[in-house]
Design an enzyme around this catalytic site. Sequence first.
Site, short mmCIF file in Angstrom:
data_model
loop_
_atom_site.label_atom_id
_atom_site.label_comp_id
_atom_site.label_asym_id
_atom_site.label_seq_id
_atom_site.Cartn_x
_atom_site.Cartn_y
_atom_site.Cartn_z
N LYS A 156 4.76 3.88 12.79
CA LYS A 156 5.83 2.88 12.90
C LYS A 156 7.16 3.54 12.97
CE LYS A 156 4.42 -0.95 9.78
NZ LYS A 156 3.80 -0.55 8.33
N1 GLU Z 1 0.65 -1.57 3.60
C1 GLU Z 1 -0.31 -1.10 4.40
C2 GLU Z 1 0.08 -0.61 5.76
O1 GLU Z 1 1.08 -1.15 6.27
C3 GLU Z 1 -1.74 -1.80 4.75
C4 GLU Z 1 -2.44 -1.86 3.20
C5 GLU Z 1 -3.63 -2.79 3.32
O2 GLU Z 1 -3.84 -3.67 4.36
O3 GLU Z 1 -4.48 -2.75 2.48
O4 GLU Z 1 -0.53 0.33 6.40
#
Ligand code: GLU
Length: 297
Positions: A242
Amino acid sequence: MVTRDLVTGAGRFAPSPSGDLHLGNLRTAVLAWLFARSSGRRFLLRIEDVDRARARPWHTQLDDLRLLGLDWDGPIEVQSEHFDRYERALTQLQQAGLVYECFCSRREIAQAVSAPHGIPGRYPGTCRSLSEAERAECRRHRQPALRLRAPVDHATVHDELSGDYTGDVDDFVLRRSDGEWAYNLAVVVDDAAQGVDQVVRGDDLLSSAPRQAVLAQLLGYEPPRYAHVPLVVDASGERMAKRSGGLTLACLRARGVTPPQVLGMIARSLHIDADTLPDLLAHFDPEQLPRQPWQVG
Ligand code: GLU
């Protein structure tokens, strides 16, 4: 297809608001939606802003998901509004003798794991057996992180795409030394609190699943079913990030690619000939999903 009445569980998409979603994140969101909807589950959205220093506004992430046609059930959960849940889970673990204070700096851990018997990626247990007097002395100089006293050193989870996967379980951090909650604790507690029994996410997190499944069991939760899906990589095989400004919906739209065309690209990357979400859902078969990264560019 299973009807909604028969299944009470839920799937979810849980982005960290650290930047706009890129093509890989969007594809994971579509897959999470497809896995949930095709199995009759609810589909939930959770904003993982537990790392508050890195959190940015996330309304664009939601707009992008809507532009692709994704919908979700119930209100969006935001992690920073549920710190009391993490506190309760930590207390439960503390009462079971499963938490200890760790005073190691990153540098000390890096040095310990590069020593002859160190194992990269595993906390070497330096602070596991400190006496109360040693801890009291350390506390005068540093704020401790809190670590799980892991009862096993590896565990196996079943993944819908990778099959049985065995990975390390070390004494991972539950609460950081700056007081922020750790992702591994927050994700496990939130999935259980939201009734999530199906976790679909990028396969960079497959190696975290054994730790999370063990933590879930220690807290008395049934671990969810896992499906870790391949990432999107660029022409040189590097995964999109990102923050490094991977291909976002805005950037594709600026090049004249419409959201339905993006959905069509995602469908083709999944080897499904469809241009709309209902069409994709009708043809979705987890067994047929490609197991390789999607190379773009
Ligand atoms: N918040 C994490 C991310 O954006 C994903 C975590 C999950 O899906 O367990 O990479």
